[in-house]
Design a protein around this motif. Structure first.
Motif, PDB file in Angstrom:
ATOM      1  N   ALA A  61      -7.127  -3.201  -9.449  1.00 39.04           N
ATOM      2  CA  ALA A  61      -8.013  -2.043  -9.283  1.00 39.04           C
ATOM      3  C   ALA A  61      -9.458  -2.418  -9.600  1.00 39.04           C
ATOM      4  CB  ALA A  61      -7.547  -0.896 -10.170  1.00 39.04           C
TER       5      ALA A  61
ATOM      6  N   PRO B  40     -14.057   4.879  -6.409  1.00 35.69           N
ATOM      7  CA  PRO B  40     -13.125   3.908  -6.988  1.00 35.69           C
ATOM      8  C   PRO B  40     -11.683   4.393  -6.908  1.00 35.69           C
ATOM      9  CG  PRO B  40     -14.186   5.150  -8.732  1.00 35.69           C
ATOM     10  CD  PRO B  40     -14.833   5.579  -7.445  1.00 35.69           C
ATOM     11  N   VAL B  41     -10.748   3.460  -7.102  1.00 28.38           N
ATOM     12  CA  VAL B  41      -9.323   3.790  -7.163  1.00 28.38           C
ATOM     13  C   VAL B  41      -8.815   3.551  -8.574  1.00 28.38           C
ATOM     14  CG1 VAL B  41      -8.929   3.189  -4.742  1.00 28.38           C
ATOM     15  CG2 VAL B  41      -8.602   1.454  -6.519  1.00 28.38           C
ATOM     16  N   GLU B  42      -7.750   4.247  -8.950  1.00 32.81           N
ATOM     17  CA  GLU B  42      -7.111   4.028 -10.234  1.00 32.81           C
ATOM     18  C   GLU B  42      -5.970   3.023 -10.086  1.00 32.81           C
ATOM     19  OE1 GLU B  42      -5.644   7.635 -11.831  1.00 32.81           O
ATOM     20  OE2 GLU B  42      -7.630   8.501 -12.206  1.00 32.81           O
TER      21      GLU B  42
ATOM     22  N   GLN C 229      -1.889  -4.388 -12.164  1.00 27.97           N
ATOM     23  CA  GLN C 229      -2.418  -3.216 -11.482  1.00 27.97           C
ATOM     24  C   GLN C 229      -3.865  -2.950 -11.913  1.00 27.97           C
ATOM     25  OE1 GLN C 229      -1.081  -1.310  -9.125  1.00 27.97           O
ATOM     26  NE2 GLN C 229       0.914  -2.316  -9.078  1.00 27.97           N
TER      27      GLN C 229
ATOM     28  N   LEU D  18      -2.197   1.827 -10.181  1.00 26.39           N
ATOM     29  CA  LEU D  18      -1.001   2.592  -9.856  1.00 26.39           C
ATOM     30  C   LEU D  18      -0.414   3.212 -11.116  1.00 26.39           C
ATOM     31  CD1 LEU D  18       0.649   3.146  -7.244  1.00 26.39           C
ATOM     32  CD2 LEU D  18       2.144   1.261  -7.926  1.00 26.39           C
TER      33      LEU D  18
ATOM     34  N   LEU E 235     -10.826  -4.443  -6.666  1.00 22.21           N
ATOM     35  CA  LEU E 235     -11.038  -3.587  -5.499  1.00 22.21           C
ATOM     36  C   LEU E 235     -12.224  -2.662  -5.713  1.00 22.21           C
ATOM     37  CD1 LEU E 235     -10.176  -2.539  -2.748  1.00 22.21           C
ATOM     38  CD2 LEU E 235      -8.481  -1.092  -3.880  1.00 22.21           C
ATOM     39  N   ASN E 236     -12.387  -2.154  -6.916  1.00 25.85           N
ATOM     40  CA  ASN E 236     -13.476  -1.204  -7.177  1.00 25.85           C
ATOM     41  C   ASN E 236     -14.849  -1.852  -7.061  1.00 25.85           C
ATOM     42  OD1 ASN E 236     -11.843   1.022  -7.513  1.00 25.85           O
ATOM     43  ND2 ASN E 236     -11.623   0.745  -9.716  1.00 25.85           N
TER      44      ASN E 236
ATOM     45  N   LEU F 190     -15.453  -1.643  -3.435  1.00 25.27           N
ATOM     46  CA  LEU F 190     -15.698  -0.259  -3.020  1.00 25.27           C
ATOM     47  C   LEU F 190     -17.074   0.208  -3.470  1.00 25.27           C
ATOM     48  CD1 LEU F 190     -12.192   1.297  -3.804  1.00 25.27           C
ATOM     49  CD2 LEU F 190     -13.129   0.731  -1.562  1.00 25.27           C
TER      50      LEU F 190
ATOM     51  N   ALA G  55       0.827  -1.209   0.000  1.00 30.55           N
ATOM     52  CA  ALA G  55       0.000   0.000   0.000  1.00 30.55           C
ATOM     53  C   ALA G  55       0.861   1.258   0.000  1.00 30.55           C
ATOM     54  CB  ALA G  55      -0.940  -0.008   1.205  1.00 30.55           C
TER      55      ALA G  55
ATOM     56  N   ARG H 102       1.444   3.677  -3.094  1.00 33.25           N
ATOM     57  CA  ARG H 102       0.523   4.760  -3.441  1.00 33.25           C
ATOM     58  C   ARG H 102       0.829   6.052  -2.701  1.00 33.25           C
ATOM     59  NH1 ARG H 102      -3.707   3.567  -6.588  1.00 33.25           N
ATOM     60  NH2 ARG H 102      -4.041   1.339  -7.072  1.00 33.25           N
TER      61      ARG H 102
ATOM     62  N   GLU I  15     -18.227   3.500  -1.794  1.00 36.89           N
ATOM     63  CA  GLU I  15     -17.011   4.294  -1.699  1.00 36.89           C
ATOM     64  C   GLU I  15     -16.459   4.586  -3.094  1.00 36.89           C
ATOM     65  OE1 GLU I  15     -14.204   2.429   0.882  1.00 36.89           O
ATOM     66  OE2 GLU I  15     -15.679   2.042   2.463  1.00 36.89           O
TER      67      GLU I  15
END
Length: 480
Positions: free
Chosen positions: A109, A123-125, A105, A127, A112-113, A116, A43, A46, A121
């Protein structure tokens, strides 16, 4: 005007190699690697860089392994536009490895999205993306060993063979600033003498400061002949029972190619004719082709074998290369008679996890661990005797025989690193990086009998290069 070196990664730990060289108004990075290990450790990738990426003039990359190269696409994504100097084989390997990392990656993502989104929550991009890798590869400046290259005004570079993987380099830097003239040597990851495929590490004649890895500074490896006998014994026991598979988690670059070569040379003696050998890693397959193209960089035995057997290359013979996911999954329908080499080397991801899921609980199966396993990784848990391993969200009982082979390590051990250092004239000061604290402290105590000035770097430590041979420590380097 300053001449400093700040340690920003692989300081007090093994992964995430990154060191910032400041020479007047110029900023140059030595490596920019991913942090690997537990989820908490990864982690940290990031977190913001400890510097402005846009202010970095150039990067010098020691080799292609992800813990040294893996954040370079992120560096580009966040504003770096300068050149990346590295060996030409390293540039080719990075093109393969970093594209694979970008794909992972993206998949991570996406998974994980979904979680989320269910929690409401944002979303994340990823890396970094494949487009970031494209931009990075356009910045690569390929070099040969022994080639003199000016990096920025007052900084000249020569790479020498580190003997770790194909294209791995010891970095020699000559620095000039006003009245000061200094030579900095960065070992990168040092390889070993007498190992198959790769050349022995080059010796360096002089330095004002040596920045040196220390991964195995607290131990001695078994010799290659002893290790080959151990491998022969593992295969003999497996053949005698003939009731299980053999899994070998392996790094896609370096270890996989070494294993293919050894299995080819020793197939008859080890009784492997009736076993089917699979390399289940598209990335390792591509990397193997890079090794074949650059065979002239390899050791005398490997080059001679290649010339004597055109069309029957030892890395491409008697091996079945698995490409698609469907082909990989089909291997799990077979419960015996297979040797499967697959990544990732620390069992943190990749196809080896699926094979472990289907074989780890079988008492007839064997798992051969033959590379470094960072703290917090599933591979380290197996080495440390874990009774179960969580894979795909469920615990898998460990009933397979687990074998740890230190003798195939691509890293020099304590005495090999000591021998390399002692060939440098004048016992220059040493800063140890790239090692776990216990190994580093042990190596520091051992090496201190040969060097009066020796320290173990911690993150954000900064050494004043103008004060050498004294090691004068400053706060984090500041812009003038």
């Amino acid at each position: 005007m300053t001449m400093t070196l700040t340690f920003l990664g692989a300081a007090g730990e093994v992964t995430g190699s990154c060191h910032l060289l400041t020479l007047g108004h110029h900023r140059v990075l030595l490596d920019c690697g991913l942090i690997q290990g537990s989820r908490q450790a990864e982690a940290r990738n990031r977190e913001p860089f400890d510097f402005d990426p846009g202010a970095i003039d150039a990067v010098i990359l020691s080799h292609a392994h992800i813990d040294h190269s893996g954040r370079l696409p992120l560096l580009v994504k966040q504003g770096f536009t300068g050149p990346v100097y590295t060996h030409n084989a390293t540039a080719e390997l990075c093109d393969i490895m970093l594209r694979d990392a970008a794909m992972l990656q993206r998949r991570d993502a996406e998974r994980l999205n979904k979680k989320l989104e269910a929690k409401g929550e944002p979303p994340v991009e990823p890396l970094f993306t494949e487009e970031d890798v494209d931009a990075l590869m356009g910045s690569m400046v390929p070099l040969e060993y022994g080639q003199l290259q000016q990096v920025v005004p007052g900084l000249r570079l020569v790479l020498e063979d580190a003997g770790h993987i194909l294209g791995s380099a010891i970095v020699q830097l000559w620095l000039e600033l006003g009245e000061w003239r200094k030579k900095l040597v960065y070992s990168g990851d040092l390889g070993r003498k007498g190992m198959p495929v790769i050349q022995d590490p080059s010796y360096i004649d002089s330095a004002d400061l040596v920045v040196m890895e220390s991964t195995y500074g607290d131990r001695l490896h078994r010799s290659l002949p002893e290790t080959l006998e151990e491998l022969k014994g593992i295969f003999a026991r497996a053949i005698e029972t003939a009731t299980g598979n053999i899994l070998i988690p392996a790094f896609s670059v370096g270890r996989a190619q070494e294993l293919l070569y050894l299995l080819h040379l020793n197939a008859r003696e080890w009784g492997l004719e009736r076993w089917r050998v699979y390399l289940d890693s598209p990335m390792a397959t591509e990397a193997t082709r890079v090794y074949v193209r650059h065979f002239r960089l390899c050791d005398d035995e490997f080059r001679a074998f290649t010339r004597q057997h055109p069309g029957r290359h030892p890395l491409l013979s008697n091996i079945e290369f698995i490409q698609t996911t469907e082909e990989s999954m089909a291997l799990n329908e077979v419960d015996r008679g297979m040797i499967i080499i697959a990544g990732s080397g620390m069992c943190t991801g990749g196809r080896i996890r699926c094979h472990l899921e289907h074989n780890l609980w079988r008492k007839e199966a064997d798992v051969i661990i033959c590379g470094y396993q960072a703290k917090g990784t599933p591979g380290r848990a197996l080495v440390d005797g874990a009774q179960s391993l969580k894979i795909a969200g469920k615990p898998i009982e460990v009933r397979a025989r687990i074998h740890t082979l230190g003798g195939l390590s691509a890293h020099a051990d304590r005495d090999e690193m000591t021998d390399w250092y002692r060939h440098i004239s004048g016992t220059p000061p040493v800063v140890l990086v790239h090692g776990e604290p216990e190994a580093q402290q042990s190596f520091a105590e051992h090496l201190s009998q040969y060097s009066r000035h020796l320290v173990v770097a911690q993150r954000h430590d900064c050494v004043d290069l103008t004060a050498l041979p004294e090691l004068v420590w400053l706060g984090p380097a500041k812009d003038d």
